[in-house]
Design a protein around this motif. Structure first.
Motif, PDB file in Angstrom:
ATOM      1  N   ASP A  14      21.229  45.235  39.703  1.00  0.00           N
ATOM      2  CA  ASP A  14      21.967  45.405  38.446  1.00  0.00           C
ATOM      3  C   ASP A  14      23.039  46.484  38.535  1.00  0.00           C
ATOM      4  N   ALA A  15      22.732  47.609  39.159  1.00  0.00           N
ATOM      5  CA  ALA A  15      23.708  48.696  39.250  1.00  0.00           C
ATOM      6  C   ALA A  15      24.916  48.266  40.081  1.00  0.00           C
ATOM      7  N   ARG A  16      24.661  47.624  41.217  1.00  0.00           N
ATOM      8  CA  ARG A  16      25.773  47.164  42.056  1.00  0.00           C
ATOM      9  C   ARG A  16      26.533  46.021  41.394  1.00  0.00           C
ATOM     10  N   ALA A  17      25.833  45.195  40.641  1.00  0.00           N
ATOM     11  CA  ALA A  17      26.507  44.104  39.922  1.00  0.00           C
ATOM     12  C   ALA A  17      27.449  44.665  38.857  1.00  0.00           C
ATOM     13  N   ALA A  18      27.048  45.742  38.192  1.00  0.00           N
ATOM     14  CA  ALA A  18      27.929  46.370  37.196  1.00  0.00           C
ATOM     15  C   ALA A  18      29.176  46.933  37.874  1.00  0.00           C
ATOM     16  N   ARG A  19      29.003  47.580  39.044  1.00  0.00           N
ATOM     17  CA  ARG A  19      30.170  48.100  39.790  1.00  0.00           C
ATOM     18  C   ARG A  19      31.030  46.955  40.293  1.00  0.00           C
ATOM     19  N   ALA A  20      30.401  45.879  40.741  1.00  0.00           N
ATOM     20  CA  ALA A  20      31.148  44.711  41.223  1.00  0.00           C
ATOM     21  C   ALA A  20      31.959  44.091  40.090  1.00  0.00           C
ATOM     22  N   ASN A  21      31.371  44.018  38.908  1.00  0.00           N
ATOM     23  CA  ASN A  21      32.083  43.480  37.759  1.00  0.00           C
ATOM     24  C   ASN A  21      33.305  44.342  37.427  1.00  0.00           C
ATOM     25  N   ALA A  22      33.135  45.653  37.465  1.00  0.00           N
ATOM     26  CA  ALA A  22      34.267  46.551  37.202  1.00  0.00           C
ATOM     27  C   ALA A  22      35.348  46.381  38.267  1.00  0.00           C
ATOM     28  N   ALA A  23      34.949  46.245  39.532  1.00  0.00           N
ATOM     29  CA  ALA A  23      35.928  46.046  40.613  1.00  0.00           C
ATOM     30  C   ALA A  23      36.638  44.705  40.478  1.00  0.00           C
ATOM     31  N   LEU A  24      35.900  43.675  40.125  1.00  0.00           N
ATOM     32  CA  LEU A  24      36.512  42.359  39.921  1.00  0.00           C
ATOM     33  C   LEU A  24      37.525  42.407  38.776  1.00  0.00           C
ATOM     34  N   THR A  25      37.171  43.069  37.700  1.00  0.00           N
ATOM     35  CA  THR A  25      38.086  43.216  36.569  1.00  0.00           C
ATOM     36  C   THR A  25      39.334  43.980  37.004  1.00  0.00           C
ATOM     37  N   ARG A  26      39.155  45.098  37.719  1.00  0.00           N
ATOM     38  CA  ARG A  26      40.295  45.868  38.228  1.00  0.00           C
ATOM     39  C   ARG A  26      41.184  44.999  39.091  1.00  0.00           C
ATOM     40  N   ASP A  27      40.573  44.270  40.016  1.00  0.00           N
ATOM     41  CA  ASP A  27      41.343  43.491  40.984  1.00  0.00           C
ATOM     42  C   ASP A  27      42.086  42.323  40.355  1.00  0.00           C
ATOM     43  N   THR A  28      41.466  41.633  39.405  1.00  0.00           N
ATOM     44  CA  THR A  28      42.102  40.444  38.839  1.00  0.00           C
ATOM     45  C   THR A  28      43.011  40.750  37.659  1.00  0.00           C
ATOM     46  N   ARG A  29      42.724  41.793  36.902  1.00  0.00           N
ATOM     47  CA  ARG A  29      43.534  42.085  35.711  1.00  0.00           C
ATOM     48  C   ARG A  29      44.643  43.086  35.958  1.00  0.00           C
ATOM     49  N   PHE A  30      44.473  43.959  36.939  1.00  0.00           N
ATOM     50  CA  PHE A  30      45.463  45.010  37.161  1.00  0.00           C
ATOM     51  C   PHE A  30      46.040  44.983  38.574  1.00  0.00           C
ATOM     52  N   ALA A  31      45.191  45.143  39.571  1.00  0.00           N
ATOM     53  CA  ALA A  31      45.662  45.327  40.942  1.00  0.00           C
ATOM     54  C   ALA A  31      46.428  44.126  41.483  1.00  0.00           C
ATOM     55  N   TYR A  32      45.950  42.923  41.222  1.00  0.00           N
ATOM     56  CA  TYR A  32      46.620  41.734  41.749  1.00  0.00           C
ATOM     57  C   TYR A  32      48.059  41.645  41.239  1.00  0.00           C
ATOM     58  N   GLN A  33      48.261  41.884  39.950  1.00  0.00           N
ATOM     59  CA  GLN A  33      49.608  41.785  39.395  1.00  0.00           C
ATOM     60  C   GLN A  33      50.544  42.823  40.013  1.00  0.00           C
ATOM     61  N   VAL A  34      50.069  44.034  40.192  1.00  0.00           N
ATOM     62  CA  VAL A  34      50.887  45.084  40.803  1.00  0.00           C
ATOM     63  C   VAL A  34      51.193  44.725  42.254  1.00  0.00           C
ATOM     64  N   HIS A  35      50.200  44.238  42.944  1.00  0.00           N
ATOM     65  CA  HIS A  35      50.345  43.821  44.336  1.00  0.00           C
ATOM     66  C   HIS A  35      51.423  42.745  44.462  1.00  0.00           C
ATOM     67  N   GLN A  36      51.393  41.766  43.583  1.00  0.00           N
ATOM     68  CA  GLN A  36      52.380  40.681  43.631  1.00  0.00           C
ATOM     69  C   GLN A  36      53.764  41.160  43.203  1.00  0.00           C
ATOM     70  N   LEU A  37      53.832  42.046  42.240  1.00  0.00           N
ATOM     71  CA  LEU A  37      55.119  42.597  41.832  1.00  0.00           C
ATOM     72  C   LEU A  37      55.766  43.350  42.993  1.00  0.00           C
ATOM     73  N   ALA A  38      54.981  44.105  43.728  1.00  0.00           N
ATOM     74  CA  ALA A  38      55.507  44.810  44.907  1.00  0.00           C
ATOM     75  C   ALA A  38      56.021  43.811  45.937  1.00  0.00           C
ATOM     76  N   ARG A  39      55.270  42.758  46.174  1.00  0.00           N
ATOM     77  CA  ARG A  39      55.691  41.731  47.138  1.00  0.00           C
ATOM     78  C   ARG A  39      56.985  41.067  46.685  1.00  0.00           C
ATOM     79  N   LEU A  40      57.059  40.682  45.438  1.00  0.00           N
ATOM     80  CA  LEU A  40      58.250  40.001  44.935  1.00  0.00           C
ATOM     81  C   LEU A  40      59.474  40.913  44.924  1.00  0.00           C
ATOM     82  N   HIS A  41      59.286  42.156  44.559  1.00  0.00           N
ATOM     83  CA  HIS A  41      60.397  43.107  44.533  1.00  0.00           C
ATOM     84  C   HIS A  41      61.011  43.263  45.917  1.00  0.00           C
ATOM     85  N   ARG A  42      60.160  43.479  46.906  1.00  0.00           N
ATOM     86  CA  ARG A  42      60.658  43.639  48.283  1.00  0.00           C
ATOM     87  C   ARG A  42      61.201  42.321  48.824  1.00  0.00           C
ATOM     88  N   GLY A  43      60.575  41.220  48.471  1.00  0.00           N
ATOM     89  CA  GLY A  43      61.001  39.923  48.965  1.00  0.00           C
ATOM     90  C   GLY A  43      62.340  39.475  48.428  1.00  0.00           C
TER      91      GLY A  43
END
Length: 171
Positions: A14-43
């Protein structure tokens, strides 16, 4: 896709699942968009991109489950604007160190379009497609005790997987 995605996150209890859920939320809602914006800007011929991740977890508050919220979305504003004395959480020397470093980098960036400043660690541009891809991580646990350090993001593999997954879904 779900089976592949679960390979990036440890949810063995349960404890690791809660951390995994937070990481998944970070990665899909915030980090992925920033990552793609950086790629598109440079591209598309844009100038250098400098990525940062804010990891400083304020001392409190706790979520509905009683666990600390960690470095929650928006908490960086107290640090970026130097308003820690008005923050709704206790502040220590580490918080002030992170705030000073973040403010110095933001001021340097506003002046020169480069966040590097005298006395700070080197902040390399983030080059999508090159290894290593370093971002500046702001948090008191950063090596050297300066409150920030440049290093590869620990979630690059999942960000690359998300980019591939989403691009395949669009075709």
């Amino acid at each position: 896709a779900a089976a592949a995605a679960t390979g990036f996150y440890d949810a063995a209890d349960d404890a690791r699942a809660a951390r995994a859920n937070a990481a998944l939320t970070r990665d899909t809602r915030f980090a992925y968009q920033v990552h793609q914006l950086a790629r598109l800007h440079r591209g598309h011929g844009g100038g250098p991109v400098f990525l940062l991740r804010f990891d400083q977890a304020p001392q409190g508050p706790a979520g509905a489950d009683g666990r600390p919220l960690g470095a929650y979305h928006g908490c960086e504003l107290w640090y970026a604007f130097g308003t820690l004395d008005a923050a709704p959480f206790p502040v220590d020397a580490g918080d002030r160190r992170v705030s000073e470093a973040l403010m110095a980098a933001l001021v340097a960036f506003a002046r020169t379009a480069d966040p590097n400043y005298a006395g700070g660690p080197a902040w390399p541009p983030y080059w999508y497609g090159q290894i290593p891809r370093k971002a500046m991580i702001f948090g008191d646990g950063a090596p050297g005790g300066q409150g920030h350090s440049a290093r590869e993001l620990d979630n690059l593999a999942v960000l690359d997987w998300l980019a591939t997954h989403y691009s395949q879904r669009r075709t």
